[in-house]
Every structure is written in C-alpha cells, then in structure tokens.
Design an enzyme around this catalytic site. Structure first.
Site, PDB file in Angstrom:
ATOM      1  CG  HIS A  80      -0.475   0.294   2.516  1.00 12.87           C
ATOM      2  ND1 HIS A  80      -0.119  -0.684   3.427  1.00 12.87           N
ATOM      3  CD2 HIS A  80      -0.235   1.468   3.138  1.00 12.87           C
ATOM      4  CE1 HIS A  80       0.295  -0.118   4.543  1.00 12.87           C
ATOM      5  NE2 HIS A  80       0.236   1.194   4.400  1.00 12.87           N
ATOM      6  CG  ASP A 215       0.464  -4.035   2.910  1.00 14.61           C
ATOM      7  OD1 ASP A 215       0.925  -3.574   1.848  1.00 14.61           O
ATOM      8  OD2 ASP A 215      -0.214  -3.363   3.698  1.00 14.61           O
ATOM      9  CB  SER A 666       2.641   1.844   6.439  1.00 11.33           C
ATOM     10  OG  SER A 666       1.400   1.826   7.078  1.00 11.33           O
TER      11      SER A 666
END
Length: 732
Positions: A80, A215, A666
C-alpha cells in the site's frame, strides 16, 4: 498443552515492561535495560548511530517507511506504500494492480513516478538554542522569528542540493531538531504482487486480526553515474547504500523480542482532555461523514468507468484506511473510557502541580483558553477550506501564491514556495494527470460546496464567485462552466503558470485562476490568524510540556516525544492478545487461512497460482514446524512440558507484536534481537487504534507481514529468482 501455552503467553505479556514509546534514536542507550529485558541483543549505542547498520538502511518515503535490502539499492516496503507507483504504471492494457508486476531485470524497472522520493536520514541535530534565540514576545513576530531561524538553518544544511533538511518541533516546541536527509529522486518499481495478495481482505480486514495480507513490494533507488542523486534518466545506475539489511529466513517465534524503526506520523498522547473531547465529539464524526460520502461517490463512478477506478485507486485506499481508523477511534472511545483515563491523569498532574508552588499553577488554564480559540477557528474555517477542495482550484491557489511569494527575496518567502520547493511543486502539478478525472473532481467539489452553503460561516468572496442560490442544479451548472473554460486540465498550460507574474494571474480569464485571486486575501487573513495563535501556543505548549515531563519522570513513566514524522524506534515482543470479543488472538496466521477465507470475490480473491502452490504444498524451505519457543524453556516453570506444543506446519503469513507504532510506520522493517529483518509493519489491531491518544499495553498490537511469507511468495509463487539472489539471507 495449547491452552496452557497460550495462557502462559498471556500471563507473561507486559509483566517485565510495558512496551510503550516511539523513541528518538539518541535515546536508545537510556532504555538499554528495557531492550535487554525483551531479548534485544544489538547494542543500544549502535541503534543510536544513524551512520551504521541497521539504522542507515532505514529510509523514508515521505508518507511511509522502507529499507534497503541489497547492495544494488533494492528497497522493500508495503504494497500500500508502493500503491501510487503501481497505479502510475497501470494502464488498461496492463493492469499491474490486478496482475502484479515483476521486473526480471533492472532494465525493465519503470519509474515509480515524478513525485516518488527516498529519504535517508544522516544526521539529527539539536537546534533548540538557535531557534529560541532572541524570540519576540509579540505572537506574530515570535512565529515569524521561529520560521526565519528554521529557514536559516535549512539553507545552511542544504548547501549540497542533494540533501533535504527540515527543522522539526519536539514536545510541542520545547525542543527543535534539524533533520538532514539524502534525497533520492529516481525511484523505480521492481516487484509487487497483485492487489488481491497485497490487500487480501481489503477494507473488511483492515485493522482486524487474524490477517492474511501480503502487504509488501520492492522499489529500487537510482542515482547518476557519479553516484549522486539525480532526476530520472535511462543512464542512471542503482544506488549503492552504505548498509543493507540482513534477512533472517527463519523469522521469529512467539515471545521473541523485536524492534521497529520508521517514521511514525502523528500521535497526541500529551494533549489535553479537552482536545480529545473536541476530536471525539466534533472533528472525527465530521471528517468521517465527508470521507464516507467521497468513498461512496468514487466507488459508484468507478464501477461504471474502469479508467476512473484505476486513477482513483490510491485515493480510495487512503480514504478507506482513514475512514476505518476514524470509526475505530470513535468505537474505541466508547469501548474504553479514554476521556476518563485522560481526565484522571490530568487531575493527578494538577494535584502534583499544586505540590510544586514554584511552577506556574495556571499552565493548563492558560493553555485551555488558546485551545478553545484554536478549535473555534478550525470549526469556522472547516467548510470554507473544504470548499476549495477542487484539484484545479488547489493548483490555482498554489500557483498564484507562488507568483506572490516570488516577489520577495527567497529567504523571506513562505516555506513551500522557496526555490528549494520548486521541483517538488512542479512534480505535484505533473502528477495530477495520473489521478484526476474532471467528472469525479467536479462531483466531489460540488458535495463540499453544498456542505459549505449549508452552514453559516460564509465568505463573501466565494459566494460572489459562485453567484448561485443553494439549488444543486444551479451550482452544478455553474461548475460545468468553470471546468469547460479552464486550461488547467492541460499539463503544459498548468506548468506554464509557474513562470507567470502576478499581473498575468490578476488579468487572467481562466475561471479557476480568477477564483484563486478572489480568495487570496481571505486565505491570507485566515493564515495570519493561525500564525498569531501558533505564536501564542509556541510559549504555552512548551511551558506545559516542561512541567509534564517533570511529572512523568517523577512517576518513572517513559518520556518520549509524540510522533512527528521523524525517525523513531519502538520495541516489544511477538505476542497475541485478548480481543474485544473475549477470544485470544494467536500471534501467527498461516497459509491455510488464505484458503479458508478465499471466495473468489474481491476482497477475498486470492490468485490461482498462490492457491495452487498451497494446494500442492509447495512450501520449499519456508515451511515452519513450530512458531513457539522450545517448551523446555521458561514455560516449563509454569506448566507441565510432557506434551509438545501443537505443530504449525505451514508458512507464517502475518504476526503480531507489542511494538508501539502508528501511521507512517507502514513499511517499517521489523527486526529480531540481532538486528536482522524478520517482517514489515503494515497495520494495527482494531482495539489498538486509540493508541494515538493512549497506549494500553494489554491490547495494543501491531500487525506485520512475516518475512517467510514474502520469501515464499518470491520463491514458490512469483519466481522472483533475480531478486532473491540480491538478498543477504541468514538462518538461525
């Protein structure tokens, strides 16, 4: 035995230490004992050194974190986080979001886009004394003094144009640090699994656990032939980082100590209870309402037009993530009395303050007056600010502001409009084309304008330009005219305005340029009011924080600054938790869970090649028999160890740990105790969302992609053999 094992893990969670803290690297020696308790063996002094392994391999993307994993500038981060790079290269004829992407050689690695950057932090210097030198007592002048001192430091730091420097406030202005970062300007897409892997479970599983998300994605940093950062060119070569991470192919087990390094965005743990109430009672619900309307609108339009779906995929992912977080925050405030906890701590602080008569007893009262003023101003300006949300009006506002600022000497310009900012502004204007559609932009803007017209805080300049009543049809027709007459939809025309003078703007017939000119004075007056208030807060906040830090130290509580987008380190252990539904969540998930969740329908539509690899049990050397410690260890002191723990016999997909993270973390590398890469941070559990305001060690868990799943995907599913050869794989 499994029940006993789980109980043992639950009982020992958080006993030795609460894993709270997003620590500045220089603070690591001060918590060396806590790191040691968690089994983190790498010397704390080494973690404080930004010039050596592993910290000089950790990089920022400006909105996420990443890390070097090969001597050829290969970078790993979340899927992402690389979403815009994937979207940028996705076309109708090759949809990399759906199909995934793998460059089988460096020559096939496309640009990640003109805005993509890698930032390598090389130095963090305390400049508090320089910033605070000779500050005026007048609020506006004080604000401008701080900005001018910051700009002077930045200009000196950026004598070499390859560096990007910033002055950041810590502890709400009590301290200031100058951050020096090498800026890589040529970033390329290397490898990304399909979105059905990278975002498996989609928004439904977002912030939930158990998770089965792959991810991850790989980028590469390129530089000129002289080894220095350069704009994209076919002649550029891979960047050779000073360090790159060793990857432990055996991963971690439950109870292992881990730490995370990255760039957490923002937390509010030292904020007052009144600020939390404002967020929970007005700000978050108001934002959530707007986000949901935008999500529903873009989703409906994207279902009718595939090109819109591709262009707005990144926006949708960001908004959906923000929406779920807002809902989680609101639910968390109801489930746990965070307001009550904050108020209790605030009351205890006030009681402590009374016992220290030499300190200002009116610290909170004085701050509350300014916060009330700030909140009122934010509410008053909220709808007017959103009423300028059109992508084209935002561009016009920036362009006219640039023309006005260019009338001043560079040192006197507003930050964001100095010569150092021109290249980035140009890139932003170019990037518009990849995520812009007139119909969508017009529809979203119409929604914001209707919300603006439906409230009382109106601005005459905007109302005059709209010159319509509140009927949707009238306003929609007005917007049709604005979009049909503008030239800002054309990139060449848009960029040409960067060199136009103020007179050209003020005599232009372009409707968006005219609107930007008409709104300029109001925007500047609003900005001036905010600066005056910031000037007042630049005295009140630091005074409050100084007292709070003394109070925290008196209670032996951890003292670290709120997250502000700068490099931090958090530590913890691999651990499950007792969830809100009273179930104990195991720390690891396995491949079987992907098959169990798979429906063939988005977001549970795992690709056939992945399902085939699982069905055929092609696990290679990535199969893990057990994710638990040797039962002859500490658990045997509590329970009988006659039985062996249940075997795992799969490839771990995701795992939990108690490290302290937030947005911006992230893509952060997750390290074992030796400083070897064992996973990537990508999410938090739903119960942990409120940690931005209050850290609860019992339920706060971060969610990571297990490195063994990444390696398995590269090896057995996507056959990224060329990339595996670049990696430095080690085993226990």
């Amino acid at each position: 035995m499994r029940i006993a094992l789980v109980a043992a893990l639950v009982m020992t969670s958080g006993i030795a230490t609460a894993d709270e803290g997003q620590w500045q690297p220089y603070q690591m020696p001060s918590i060396a004992d806590k790191l040691s308790e968690r089994g983190i063996d790498i010397p704390a002094e080494k973690l404080a050194d930004l010039t050596s392994y592993p910290m000089n391999a950790v990089v920022g993307l400006g909105y996420c974190t990443a890390s070097f994993v090969s001597p050829q500038g290969l970078v790993v981060t979340n899927h992402h986080c690389a979403f815009k790079a994937i979207q940028y290269n996705t076309k109708k004829e090759h949809n990399y979001l759906e199909q995934g992407f793998l460059a089988t050689s460096m020559g096939k690695e496309p640009s990640a886009g003109p805005n993509e950057r890698l930032y390598i932090t090389e130095a963090v210097t305390d400049v508090t004394a320089q910033i605070n030198q000779g500050l005026s007592q007048d609020p506006l002048s004080r604000y401008e003094d701080i900005q001018n001192h910051s700009k002077e430091l930045i200009k000196s730091c950026e004598a070499d144009a390859n560096y990007r420097c910033n002055v950041r406030s810590f502890h709400n202005g009590l301290e200031y640090y100058l951050i020096k970062q090498l800026m890589i300007r040529d970033v390329r897409l290397v490898y990304a699994p399909p979105e059905s892997v990278g975002a498996f479970g989609g928004d439904i599983d977002n912030y939930e656990y158990p998770r089965h998300s792959g991810d991850f994605a790989f980028l590469r940093a390129y530089v000129g032939k002289d080894g220095k950062p350069a704009a994209y060119s076919d002649d550029n070569i891979p960047y050779k980082p000073k360090s790159y991470l060793k990857i432990n192919a055996d991963g971690v087990k439950a109870g292992d100590g881990v730490f995370v390094a990255g760039y957490p965005g923002s937390t509010s743990r030292y904020n007052l209870t009144s600020e939390l109430k404002f967020a929970s009672d007005w700000l978050y619900p108001t934002q959530a309402k707007r986000y949901q309307l935008q999500i529903d609108t873009i989703e409906a339009m994207g279902q009718k037009d595939a090109d819109i779906a591709i262009k707005y995929a990144g926006n949708m992912a960001s908004m959906a993530n923000r929406m779920k977080k807002l809902n989680g925050l609101l639910a968390g405030f109801k489930a746990t009395d965070i307001v009550g906890i904050k108020q209790s701590r605030e009351d205890n602080f006030l009681a402590w303050l009374k016992q220290n008569p030499k300190l200002n007893q009116n610290l909170i009262a004085e701050l509350e007056v300014l916060l009330a003023e700030q909140q009122q101003a934010f509410q008053s300006n909220y709808y007017f600010t959103n009423a300028q949300s059109s992508t084209l009006l935002t561009a016009a506002n920036s362009l006219y502001r640039l023309a006005k600022e260019k009338q001043k000497p560079d040192a006197e310009r507003e930050q964001g409009y100095q010569e150092r900012d021109i290249a980035m502004l140009s890139s932003r204007l170019k990037r518009i084309d990849s995520s812009f559609d007139v119909t969508v932009d017009k529809t979203l803007w119409l929604q914001d304008l209707n919300a603006y017209l439906g409230q009382s805080n109106r601005v005459a300049a905007l109302d005059q330009m709209l010159s319509v009543n509140t009927k949707d049809a009238d306003l929609a027709a007005k917007l049709d005219g604005l979009y049909s007459l503008t030239t800002l939809t054309d990139q060449v025309q848009r960029l040409a305005w960067m060199n136009a003078d103020v007179n050209a703007f003020e005599t232009s017939a372009d409707p968006f340029i005219r609107l930007a000119v008409a709104l300029y004075d109001t925007n500047m007056a609003q900005e001036k009011t905010e600066k005056v208030l910031d000037g007042k807060l630049s005295t009140a906040r630091p005074d409050y924080m100084a007292a709070v830090i003394d109070y925290y130290k008196a209670n032996n509580w951890p003292v670290y600054p709120d997250a502000n987008g700068t490099l931090r380190i958090s530590y913890g252990m691999v651990d499950g938790y007792q969830s809100r539904d009273a179930l104990y969540k195991q720390p690891f998930t396995r491949l079987d869970g992907i098959v169990a969740k798979h429906t063939g329908v988005e977001p549970y539509n795992a690709p056939k090649k992945l399902l085939d690899a699982i069905s055929e049990q092609r696990f290679g050397n990535h199969l893990v028999k057990s994710v638990y410690q040797d039962p002859r260890g500490w658990i045997c002191r509590l329970f009988s160890c006659l039985d062996k723990p249940e075997e795992f016999n799969s490839v771990p997909v995701n795992f939990l740990s108690s490290v302290d993270t937030t947005g911006g973390n992230s893509g952060s590398p997750v390290f074992n105790g030796k400083g070897e890469l064992v996973g990537l941070n990508f999410d938090s559990t739903y119960e942990a969302i409120t940690k931005d305001w209050f850290f609860n060690p019992t339920i706060t868990r971060a969610v990571h992609v297990d490195i063994r799943y990444i390696l398995w995907m590269m090896d057995e599913v996507d056959h990224a053999d060329n990339l595996i050869k670049e990696l430095d794989l080690v085993r226990n």
